[in-house]
Design a protein around this motif. Structure first.
Motif, PDB file in Angstrom:
ATOM      1  N   ALA A 180     -25.625 -26.887 -26.509  1.00  0.00           N
ATOM      2  CA  ALA A 180     -26.469 -25.741 -26.599  1.00  0.00           C
ATOM      3  C   ALA A 180     -27.394 -25.408 -25.243  1.00  0.00           C
ATOM      4  CB  ALA A 180     -27.201 -25.723 -28.001  1.00  0.00           C
ATOM      5  N   ALA A 181     -28.084 -26.471 -24.950  1.00  0.00           N
ATOM      6  CA  ALA A 181     -29.066 -26.306 -23.944  1.00  0.00           C
ATOM      7  C   ALA A 181     -28.373 -26.143 -22.551  1.00  0.00           C
ATOM      8  CB  ALA A 181     -29.750 -27.701 -23.976  1.00  0.00           C
ATOM      9  N   LEU A 182     -27.064 -26.664 -22.377  1.00  0.00           N
ATOM     10  CA  LEU A 182     -26.390 -26.639 -21.155  1.00  0.00           C
ATOM     11  C   LEU A 182     -25.729 -25.057 -21.061  1.00  0.00           C
ATOM     12  CD1 LEU A 182     -24.457 -30.058 -20.618  1.00  0.00           C
ATOM     13  CD2 LEU A 182     -26.557 -28.981 -19.334  1.00  0.00           C
ATOM     14  N   THR A 183     -25.327 -24.747 -22.258  1.00  0.00           N
ATOM     15  CA  THR A 183     -24.679 -23.516 -22.193  1.00  0.00           C
ATOM     16  C   THR A 183     -25.777 -22.160 -22.133  1.00  0.00           C
ATOM     17  OG1 THR A 183     -23.005 -24.246 -23.879  1.00  0.00           O
ATOM     18  CG2 THR A 183     -23.214 -21.884 -23.573  1.00  0.00           C
ATOM     19  N   PHE A 184     -26.835 -22.471 -22.379  1.00  0.00           N
ATOM     20  CA  PHE A 184     -28.127 -21.347 -22.377  1.00  0.00           C
ATOM     21  C   PHE A 184     -28.329 -21.261 -21.092  1.00  0.00           C
ATOM     22  CE2 PHE A 184     -32.506 -20.132 -22.220  1.00  0.00           C
ATOM     23  CZ  PHE A 184     -32.373 -19.000 -23.237  1.00  0.00           C
ATOM     24  N   TRP A 185     -28.351 -22.530 -20.201  1.00  0.00           N
ATOM     25  CA  TRP A 185     -28.534 -22.366 -18.894  1.00  0.00           C
ATOM     26  C   TRP A 185     -27.554 -21.902 -18.196  1.00  0.00           C
ATOM     27  CZ3 TRP A 185     -26.008 -24.903 -14.856  1.00  0.00           C
ATOM     28  CH2 TRP A 185     -26.495 -24.991 -13.845  1.00  0.00           C
ATOM     29  N   LEU A 186     -26.394 -22.351 -18.413  1.00  0.00           N
ATOM     30  CA  LEU A 186     -25.337 -21.567 -17.738  1.00  0.00           C
ATOM     31  C   LEU A 186     -25.217 -20.118 -17.763  1.00  0.00           C
ATOM     32  CD1 LEU A 186     -22.620 -21.674 -16.189  1.00  0.00           C
ATOM     33  CD2 LEU A 186     -21.493 -22.139 -18.408  1.00  0.00           C
ATOM     34  N   VAL A 187     -25.558 -19.446 -19.044  1.00  0.00           N
ATOM     35  CA  VAL A 187     -25.490 -18.114 -19.234  1.00  0.00           C
ATOM     36  C   VAL A 187     -26.710 -17.194 -18.705  1.00  0.00           C
ATOM     37  CG1 VAL A 187     -23.813 -18.303 -20.999  1.00  0.00           C
ATOM     38  CG2 VAL A 187     -26.138 -18.120 -21.531  1.00  0.00           C
ATOM     39  N   SER A 188     -27.568 -18.144 -18.411  1.00  0.00           N
ATOM     40  CA  SER A 188     -28.803 -17.413 -17.809  1.00  0.00           C
ATOM     41  C   SER A 188     -28.919 -17.111 -16.242  1.00  0.00           C
ATOM     42  CB  SER A 188     -29.997 -18.320 -18.254  1.00  0.00           C
ATOM     43  OG  SER A 188     -30.287 -18.566 -19.373  1.00  0.00           O
ATOM     44  N   LEU A 189     -27.677 -17.711 -15.715  1.00  0.00           N
ATOM     45  CA  LEU A 189     -27.367 -17.610 -14.342  1.00  0.00           C
ATOM     46  C   LEU A 189     -27.500 -16.163 -14.003  1.00  0.00           C
ATOM     47  CD1 LEU A 189     -25.178 -20.616 -13.335  1.00  0.00           C
ATOM     48  CD2 LEU A 189     -27.554 -20.538 -12.946  1.00  0.00           C
ATOM     49  N   PRO A 190     -28.185 -15.627 -12.637  1.00  0.00           N
ATOM     50  CA  PRO A 190     -27.973 -14.260 -12.341  1.00  0.00           C
ATOM     51  C   PRO A 190     -26.485 -13.864 -11.745  1.00  0.00           C
ATOM     52  CG  PRO A 190     -28.973 -15.547 -10.733  1.00  0.00           C
ATOM     53  CD  PRO A 190     -28.901 -16.476 -12.143  1.00  0.00           C
ATOM     54  N   ALA A 191     -25.967 -12.742 -12.211  1.00  0.00           N
ATOM     55  CA  ALA A 191     -24.825 -12.278 -11.561  1.00  0.00           C
ATOM     56  C   ALA A 191     -24.854 -12.098  -9.978  1.00  0.00           C
ATOM     57  CB  ALA A 191     -24.533 -10.902 -12.235  1.00  0.00           C
ATOM     58  N   THR A 192     -23.534 -12.129  -9.621  1.00  0.00           N
ATOM     59  CA  THR A 192     -23.532 -12.168  -8.243  1.00  0.00           C
ATOM     60  C   THR A 192     -22.346 -11.123  -7.656  1.00  0.00           C
ATOM     61  OG1 THR A 192     -21.616 -13.741  -8.444  1.00  0.00           O
ATOM     62  CG2 THR A 192     -23.773 -14.545  -7.752  1.00  0.00           C
ATOM     63  N   ALA A 193     -22.560 -10.472  -6.672  1.00  0.00           N
ATOM     64  CA  ALA A 193     -21.827  -9.316  -6.138  1.00  0.00           C
ATOM     65  C   ALA A 193     -20.926  -9.837  -4.916  1.00  0.00           C
ATOM     66  CB  ALA A 193     -22.567  -8.245  -5.839  1.00  0.00           C
ATOM     67  N   VAL A 194     -19.341  -9.827  -5.275  1.00  0.00           N
ATOM     68  CA  VAL A 194     -18.627 -10.640  -4.403  1.00  0.00           C
ATOM     69  C   VAL A 194     -17.322  -9.466  -4.199  1.00  0.00           C
ATOM     70  CG1 VAL A 194     -19.125 -12.908  -5.059  1.00  0.00           C
ATOM     71  CG2 VAL A 194     -17.290 -11.635  -6.286  1.00  0.00           C
ATOM     72  N   GLU A 195     -16.701  -9.675  -3.007  1.00  0.00           N
ATOM     73  CA  GLU A 195     -15.474  -8.714  -2.670  1.00  0.00           C
ATOM     74  C   GLU A 195     -14.268  -9.452  -3.390  1.00  0.00           C
ATOM     75  OE1 GLU A 195     -13.651  -5.544  -1.125  1.00  0.00           O
ATOM     76  OE2 GLU A 195     -15.672  -6.179  -1.093  1.00  0.00           O
ATOM     77  N   PRO A 196     -13.764  -8.611  -4.321  1.00  0.00           N
ATOM     78  CA  PRO A 196     -12.550  -9.300  -5.220  1.00  0.00           C
ATOM     79  C   PRO A 196     -11.334  -9.664  -4.255  1.00  0.00           C
ATOM     80  CG  PRO A 196     -12.770  -6.630  -5.394  1.00  0.00           C
ATOM     81  CD  PRO A 196     -13.868  -7.213  -4.640  1.00  0.00           C
ATOM     82  N   THR A 197     -11.435 -10.486  -3.452  1.00  0.00           N
ATOM     83  CA  THR A 197     -10.256 -11.090  -2.641  1.00  0.00           C
ATOM     84  C   THR A 197      -9.273 -12.075  -3.385  1.00  0.00           C
ATOM     85  OG1 THR A 197     -11.524 -12.708  -1.470  1.00  0.00           O
ATOM     86  CG2 THR A 197     -11.204 -10.458  -0.560  1.00  0.00           C
ATOM     87  N   TRP A 198      -8.211 -12.224  -3.054  1.00  0.00           N
ATOM     88  CA  TRP A 198      -7.484 -13.210  -3.919  1.00  0.00           C
ATOM     89  C   TRP A 198      -7.935 -14.577  -3.885  1.00  0.00           C
ATOM     90  CZ3 TRP A 198      -5.546 -17.680  -2.112  1.00  0.00           C
ATOM     91  CH2 TRP A 198      -5.498 -17.971  -0.548  1.00  0.00           C
ATOM     92  N   TYR A 199      -8.659 -14.909  -3.053  1.00  0.00           N
ATOM     93  CA  TYR A 199      -9.269 -16.324  -2.958  1.00  0.00           C
ATOM     94  C   TYR A 199     -10.396 -16.530  -3.662  1.00  0.00           C
ATOM     95  CZ  TYR A 199     -11.801 -14.364   1.133  1.00  0.00           C
ATOM     96  OH  TYR A 199     -12.624 -13.575   1.867  1.00  0.00           O
ATOM     97  N   VAL A 200     -11.145 -15.304  -4.110  1.00  0.00           N
ATOM     98  CA  VAL A 200     -12.329 -15.332  -5.340  1.00  0.00           C
ATOM     99  C   VAL A 200     -11.536 -15.086  -6.607  1.00  0.00           C
ATOM    100  CG1 VAL A 200     -14.326 -14.026  -6.036  1.00  0.00           C
ATOM    101  CG2 VAL A 200     -13.877 -14.358  -3.553  1.00  0.00           C
ATOM    102  N   ILE A 201     -10.877 -14.138  -6.718  1.00  0.00           N
ATOM    103  CA  ILE A 201      -9.959 -13.866  -8.023  1.00  0.00           C
ATOM    104  C   ILE A 201      -9.528 -15.031  -8.537  1.00  0.00           C
ATOM    105  CG2 ILE A 201      -8.097 -12.558  -9.200  1.00  0.00           C
ATOM    106  CD1 ILE A 201      -8.508 -10.150  -6.866  1.00  0.00           C
ATOM    107  N   LEU A 202      -8.694 -15.817  -7.964  1.00  0.00           N
ATOM    108  CA  LEU A 202      -7.785 -17.036  -8.282  1.00  0.00           C
ATOM    109  C   LEU A 202      -8.556 -17.908  -9.130  1.00  0.00           C
ATOM    110  CD1 LEU A 202      -4.845 -17.532  -8.335  1.00  0.00           C
ATOM    111  CD2 LEU A 202      -5.202 -18.975  -6.081  1.00  0.00           C
TER     112      LEU A 202
END
Length: 335
Positions: A180-202
């Motif tokens: 529960a603690a690890l998941t709470f930390w994981l979902v608290s990470l801020p969102a990022t903005a990336v270009e949806p290229t194939w090496y990001v999507i995959l």
């Protein structure tokens, strides 16, 4: 060990492994005791698939959670494992044809095919409207699904309680709290903005598919964290085949990597796995807290508290009714 002996052993395990999610799983001491296969109907499985596909478009809600609630989680994991084994045998041999067909015959196609059809129809139907609802009414949408996921936590806890492998240990509870603690930390990470290229999507798709297999983790939320949530929904709504083909390849690669390990845990460490999954679901509730700022910071209740509470209670009641109906059906089949 020869290929024939491996196939024979896996076939035997498949016939004796637990299939009904709400039935008590077999322990290591009574692994040879067969447990009745959960009976489902074609229309019911189409609806189950549609429910899974719908919630997969919502950040914070896991398709694996729905699979647990509607009683087909174990069938999905076992069948996915046999599909992976079929592909492995087809590539590595030695008896490619026979081994490939053997594993495909062990797949519960009567469940898998209608569930997949229901999922696909729901995703392409709901993706656009759901994205608009999340953007237009974020607080009320999160409140509804907060109640639904909160009620869903009872499912893995009930399965852990009914496990016949021995008493519930302190180590199991500690593992759930840590999850529960690890998941709470994981979902608290801020969102990022990336270009949806194939090496990001995959790789993003390969990681996000774990949410379909692990109740509590949301594939949509992971995509939101990677900055690919809206591009993926728009690609589904616009039938962008180039984007969707790369995404599907990533899903396949991710499933191959995780499904075998998860099946082993369900077969050999069922109780602690269920407790950990419950902990993951508890930690993931952080993503569904209705009142958040643009940076995902948690805030106090707003002016729409009454409506949010009503929608949350309605979502909780809907899932609770589904859980009770599913439990009664499973108990009737066991008698």
């Amino acid at each position: 060990m020869t290929e024939e002996s491996i196939i024979s052993a896996e076939s035997s395990a498949s016939q004796t492994s637990p299939q009904g999610d709400l039935a008590s799983p077999a322990s290591s001491q009574d692994a040879d005791a067969p447990i009745p296969v959960r009976r489902t109907s074609l229309p019911g499985n189409l609806i189950r698939g549609a429910m899974i596909g719908t919630v997969e478009t919502v950040p914070g809600v896991s398709g694996g959670t729905v699979a647990l609630v509607v009683g087909i989680y174990r069938q999905l994991i076992d069948s996915a494992s046999h599909v992976v084994s079929a592909g492995r045998v087809l590539i590595t041999g030695p008896d490619r044809g026979a081994g490939f067909m053997h594993h495909l015959r062990l797949v519960d196609w009567k469940v898998i095919l209608p569930v997949m059809v229901g999922m696909i129809i729901a995703v392409f139907t709901v993706a656009g409207p759901m994205a608009s609802a999340v953007e237009t009414y974020p607080e009320l949408t999160r409140a509804t699904f907060f109640g639904m996921v909160l009620a869903s936590i009872f499912v893995p806890l009930q399965m852990a309680w009914q496990d016949r492998s021995g008493p519930l240990k302190v180590s199991h509870l500690l593992a759930g709290i840590l999850a529960a603690a690890l998941t709470f930390w994981l979902v608290s990470l801020p969102a990022t903005a990336v270009e949806p290229t194939w090496y990001v999507i995959l790789p993003a798709a390969a990681i996000a598919v774990s949410a379909l297999l692990l109740p509590g983790l949301s594939g949509s939320f992971l995509l939101l964290t990677f900055g690919l949530y809206e591009p993926t929904l728009r690609a589904a709504a616009d039938f962008d085949l180039a984007y969707l083909s790369i995404f599907a390849l990533g899903l396949a690669l991710g499933m191959i990597c995780i499904v075998k390990g998860l099946k082993w845990l369900l077969d050999h460490r069922h109780r602690i796995t269920m407790v950990v999954l419950a902990g993951v679901m508890v930690g993931a509730l952080r993503t569904l807290w209705p009142w958040q700022d643009a940076a995902r910071g948690l805030q106090g209740p707003g002016e729409n508290l009454g409506v949010a509470l009503g929608l949350g209670a309605a979502g909780f009641a809907v899932v609770l009714v589904l859980v009770l109906l599913d439990y009664r059906l499973s108990q009737r089949q066991m008698r």
